[in-house]
Design a protein around this motif. Sequence first.
Motif, mmCIF file in Angstrom:
data_model
loop_
_atom_site.group_PDB
_atom_site.id
_atom_site.type_symbol
_atom_site.label_atom_id
_atom_site.label_comp_id
_atom_site.label_asym_id
_atom_site.label_seq_id
_atom_site.Cartn_x
_atom_site.Cartn_y
_atom_site.Cartn_z
ATOM 1 N N GLN A 119 121.070 60.984 -43.991
ATOM 2 C CA GLN A 119 121.125 60.328 -45.295
ATOM 3 C C GLN A 119 120.352 61.085 -46.362
ATOM 4 O O GLN A 119 120.465 60.784 -47.544
ATOM 5 C CB GLN A 119 120.576 58.904 -45.191
ATOM 6 C CG GLN A 119 121.485 57.938 -44.441
ATOM 7 C CD GLN A 119 122.824 57.749 -45.125
ATOM 8 O OE1 GLN A 119 122.886 57.598 -46.337
ATOM 9 N NE2 GLN A 119 123.897 57.770 -44.357
ATOM 10 N N LEU A 156 128.910 65.060 -46.602
ATOM 11 C CA LEU A 156 127.475 64.790 -46.711
ATOM 12 C C LEU A 156 126.663 65.993 -46.250
ATOM 13 O O LEU A 156 125.672 66.371 -46.888
ATOM 14 C CB LEU A 156 127.106 63.556 -45.888
ATOM 15 C CG LEU A 156 127.547 62.207 -46.443
ATOM 16 C CD1 LEU A 156 127.328 61.116 -45.415
ATOM 17 C CD2 LEU A 156 126.793 61.882 -47.730
ATOM 18 N N SER A 163 120.215 59.571 -37.886
ATOM 19 C CA SER A 163 120.927 58.869 -38.953
ATOM 20 C C SER A 163 120.122 58.863 -40.249
ATOM 21 O O SER A 163 120.678 59.014 -41.341
ATOM 22 C CB SER A 163 121.249 57.434 -38.526
ATOM 23 O OG SER A 163 120.062 56.701 -38.253
#
Length: 272
Positions: free
Chosen positions: A109, A247, A105
């Motif tokens: 990012q 993303l 995670s």
Amino acid sequence: MAAIVANAETGVDYYSQYAFIRYWATKAGSQAMSAAEAILASAASMAVGFTEDTTPEMGGAVRSQASKRTLLNLIACVTSTGAAAGLIAKYRPPVPVVVVSDSDSVLRQCGVGFGMLPLKVASLNLDASKVADLAAAVVGKVLNLPMAGCKAIVAVGAKGGDADKDAVINVIKLGGGGLKATRNFSTGNALLTPSGVPIQRPGTRSKRATLTSLPLITKPLTSARATRIICTMGPKCWSEEMLGKLLDAGMDIIRLNFSHGDHAGHGEVLER
């Protein structure tokens, strides 16, 4: 697109940019900076110094030879939460910031951070030299450049592990040889800090103007992407699956179109 992004970054004055961000990070000097941010900001400051030659480690002749070989430095940060890497990227260093983490995670990012490259490791208990070698392999592969002789600025924990608490900064010359102690300061055009204090430093403000050619825009990139990519999102992009794809494709900033949906619906998108 890659050539446009690279062109947008060639004229950036990283020294003035760093000074501006640091000035306002303390509200124009009216409040104290946290110890963690002060230490991690120094990693970005070193990168600016090595790149802009404001604190050169090499003499003029050596610097000239290094420039011809297109040496690229890097920052590597070991982090479990992403906080330490975020504080470094906040100061917009002119080199890739390799985020070393064991968390998927945290690494995902990286796509919304400034010039970050993810590096997954099995354990965060790595010494600075090992981190530098791993980070150099990632940067060299992405940019297709030799990394021997470059400097790696490595942020790790004081007692090992992540740099989110009690960080220390190490500078490691890749390939060995150590850093030279020679100082070769010179003065150049005057710049001003946000408070109006003159800064004397050498260097060219921009390396490119209107001289554009096919070889120029098709040659391999020699710097990490740092320009932001903004995506305007409609209802088809609101799902968690589509957000993840955007993303992964490089999206940094989202622009919500309020012609579709309502405030509550857009709030749910932000929570995802």
